[in-house]
Write an enzyme that holds these catalytic residues in place. Structure first.
Site, mmCIF file in Angstrom:
data_model
loop_
_atom_site.group_PDB
_atom_site.id
_atom_site.type_symbol
_atom_site.label_atom_id
_atom_site.label_comp_id
_atom_site.label_asym_id
_atom_site.label_seq_id
_atom_site.Cartn_x
_atom_site.Cartn_y
_atom_site.Cartn_z
ATOM 1 N N LYS A 76 -25.563 -16.718 11.988
ATOM 2 C CA LYS A 76 -24.935 -15.695 11.282
ATOM 3 C C LYS A 76 -25.448 -14.673 12.877
ATOM 4 O O LYS A 76 -26.377 -14.618 13.391
ATOM 5 C CB LYS A 76 -25.926 -15.035 10.401
ATOM 6 N N SER A 151 -22.820 -10.446 2.977
ATOM 7 C CA SER A 151 -22.355 -10.041 4.258
ATOM 8 C C SER A 151 -22.230 -11.155 5.231
ATOM 9 O O SER A 151 -21.748 -11.397 6.359
ATOM 10 C CB SER A 151 -23.339 -9.257 4.734
ATOM 11 N N SER A 175 -26.422 -11.564 0.138
ATOM 12 C CA SER A 175 -25.663 -11.935 1.374
ATOM 13 C C SER A 175 -25.811 -13.357 1.532
ATOM 14 O O SER A 175 -24.910 -13.704 2.328
ATOM 15 C CB SER A 175 -25.896 -11.210 2.474
HETATM 16 N N1 GLN Z 1 -23.937 -6.510 -0.523
HETATM 17 C C1 GLN Z 1 -25.288 -5.746 -0.440
HETATM 18 C C2 GLN Z 1 -25.186 -4.534 0.717
HETATM 19 O O1 GLN Z 1 -24.142 -4.446 0.858
HETATM 20 C C3 GLN Z 1 -26.097 -7.073 0.146
HETATM 21 C C4 GLN Z 1 -25.776 -7.230 1.413
HETATM 22 C C5 GLN Z 1 -26.889 -8.088 2.062
HETATM 23 O O2 GLN Z 1 -27.518 -9.013 1.199
HETATM 24 N N2 GLN Z 1 -27.212 -8.352 3.404
HETATM 25 O O3 GLN Z 1 -26.378 -4.004 0.925
#
Ligand code: GLN
Length: 495
Positions: A76, A151, A175
């Protein structure tokens, strides 16, 4: 050649037996990546990858290989890498090349894995659909009209499309689990502090946790073995005394499930859960009963509060973490400006996308003198209550269950461009945020398909949550299911 459909375990055996070389394998995946139209990869550098592959081949020939030597992996774009650019999906870091490797990357390199490149993600890991990347959205390999989740959307799409046998992701509020669910693959977010955050571009430091994503739980165990461990360069890394010991996460993989108590939280099956997701999750629970487990009704009463609490704590930490991107030391700097203040303003207005700016504003607001007690501190108290919800059912002599299961998300992947309201995205995190707030490990494994409101085939994920340090147990619970079912073997058509 179908090398790309093989699991890490299978590739490892082929490499050790010299039936394929690391160079052949890397070339095969690089060719697939080049042809792919998913936008899953942001940075690929054939020469760098092939140099690592050649090293791996030399190591295999010399007899000094680990089980992961020569196996390809992709990271990532939140993990910094020497060589490949590290952008965190942001224009702010569009040309940033790190002078060092993240600890996680270093560990995989040391094991002899071959890096295929860097994976698209939501900007600074803020998002649930991978639509917040400055470099464009990623397509879901199952249905190109659908989001891959976020994400870590590039990570999940890459495994689902068999562009990489294993990848890294990060999970701050879901995410790893949610994109794994949307793309029909397996992913685990470890206990907070297990995996080093050093060189993982920070979003919300008290929540961020790296973890592996792959086709199977068995592969995730292999990757987590290399990834986890105490790191003195991360101040929140768990020391051996705190439980951050090196372990074999695959050690329990063949434990039978007889007697396993599965907590089924009523809050995870209430209003808002789509019928197709519920049907697939309930069928998976029934399968577990067939395998010898028992279901226990439980309640996690503060689940609904996880959304407001998380969406104050995470932005508060983000507003602080992102203050380092000021045009002076890192990345983007605006061209024309009057003075220093103006340079900061223009740089940050140009470099950060709308969601990141929104979170910086919210975070700064809740940390303001005068609002701090009413918002930030209250959110921290709720965080404690949420952790206590889990403790009550999972810990100590009064524990009523060994693991908790439910859906990962209320629906299957939605259509690209269909959820533009930020709050609608936040609400979709309802089943993943509380695990993150409590710092507990959680997994997602494929358990069926739904259709959403379309005719397409979109994967459903089963979430498995455990007590602190229960990764080996979670991986076995997932592995047993994968021994008895075929969901994890399904691939999008044309693979
Ligand atoms: N969807 C959540 C956010 O927008 C989690 C994102 C994540 O776990 N990096 O913060």
């Amino acid at each position: 050649m179908s090398m790309h459909t093989k699991t890490i375990k299978e590739l490892s055996t082929l490499l050790q037996n010299k039936e394929i070389s690391a160079t052949e394998l890397a070339t095969h995946f690089l060719d697939r990546i080049e042809k792919s139209e998913l936008n899953a990869f942001l940075h690929v550098d054939r020469a760098l990858t092939l140099a690592q592959a050649a090293e791996a081949d030399a190591r295999i020939a010399a007899g000094t290989a680990t089980p992961l030597t020569g196996v390809p992996i992709a990271h990532k774009d939140i993990f910094v890498t020497q060589g490949w650019r590290s952008t965190a999906g942001s224009k702010m870091l569009a040309n940033y090349v790190s002078p060092f490797d993240a600890t996680v990357v270093q560990k995989f390199n040391a094991a002899g894995m071959v890096t295929l490149g860097k994976l698209n993600c939501d900007e600074f890991a803020m998002g649930s659909a991978n639509e917040n990347s400055a470099f464009g959205p990623v397509k879901n390999p199952w249905d190109h009209a659908a989001v891959p989740g976020g994400s870590s959307g590039g990570s999940a799409a890459a495994v689902a499309a068999r562009l990489a046998p294993g990848v890294t992701g990060t999970d701050t509020g879901g995410s790893i689990r949610q994109p794994a669910a949307f793309c029909g693959i397996t992913g685990i977010k470890p206990t907070y502090g297990r995996v080093s955050r050093f060189g993982m571009i920070a979003f919300a430091s008290s929540l961020d946790q790296g973890g592996p994503m792959a086709q199977t739980a068995e592969d995730c165990a292999l990757l987590l073995n290399a990834m986890a461990g105490f790191d003195e360069r991360d101040s929140t890394s768990l020391t051996p005394e705190q439980g951050g010991v090196e372990e074999d996460f695959g050690r329990d993989l063949n434990q039978p499930l007889a007697g396993l108590r599965i907590g089924v939280p009523k809050e995870y099956f209430g209003e808002g859960l789509a019928a197709d997701v519920e049907a697939a999750v309930r069928a998976a629970l029934a399968k577990y009963v067939e395998l010898g487990a028992t279901l226990v009704d439980i309640s996690l009463p503060n689940t609904a509060l996880s959304i407001p609490a998380y969406y104050m704590i995470a932005p508060a930490e983000a507003s602080s973490n992102l203050s380092r991107f000021d045009g002076v030391r890192f990345g983007h700097r605006a061209d024309g400006y009057k003075d220093l203040q103006d340079m900061y303003k223009k740089t940050r207005a140009e470099g950060f996308g709308p969601e990141v700016q929104r979170r910086i504003m919210v975070g700064t607001y809740v940390l303001c003198h005068g609002y701090y007690d009413a918002y930030y501190l209250k959110a921290q108290r709720i965080r404690r209550l949420i952790a206590q919800d889990f403790e009550a059912v999972l810990s100590g002599p009064n524990a009523v269950c060994d693991v908790i299961m439910g859906p990962v998300a209320p629906t299957v992947a939605w259509d690209l461009g269909s959820k533009s309201d930020p709050v609608a995205n936040y609400l979709a995190d309802i089943y993943t945020l509380s695990t993150s707030l409590a710092g507990l490990p959680g997994m997602s494994i494929p358990c069926g398909f739904g259709q959403g409101d379309k005719n397409g085939k979109r994967p459903v994920g089963l979430q498995i949550i455990g007590n602190y340090f229960a990764e080996a147990k979670l991986l076995n619970v997932a592995h047993q299911f994968q021994q008895a079912t075929e969901w994890h073997k399904q691939a999008p058509s044309g693979i």
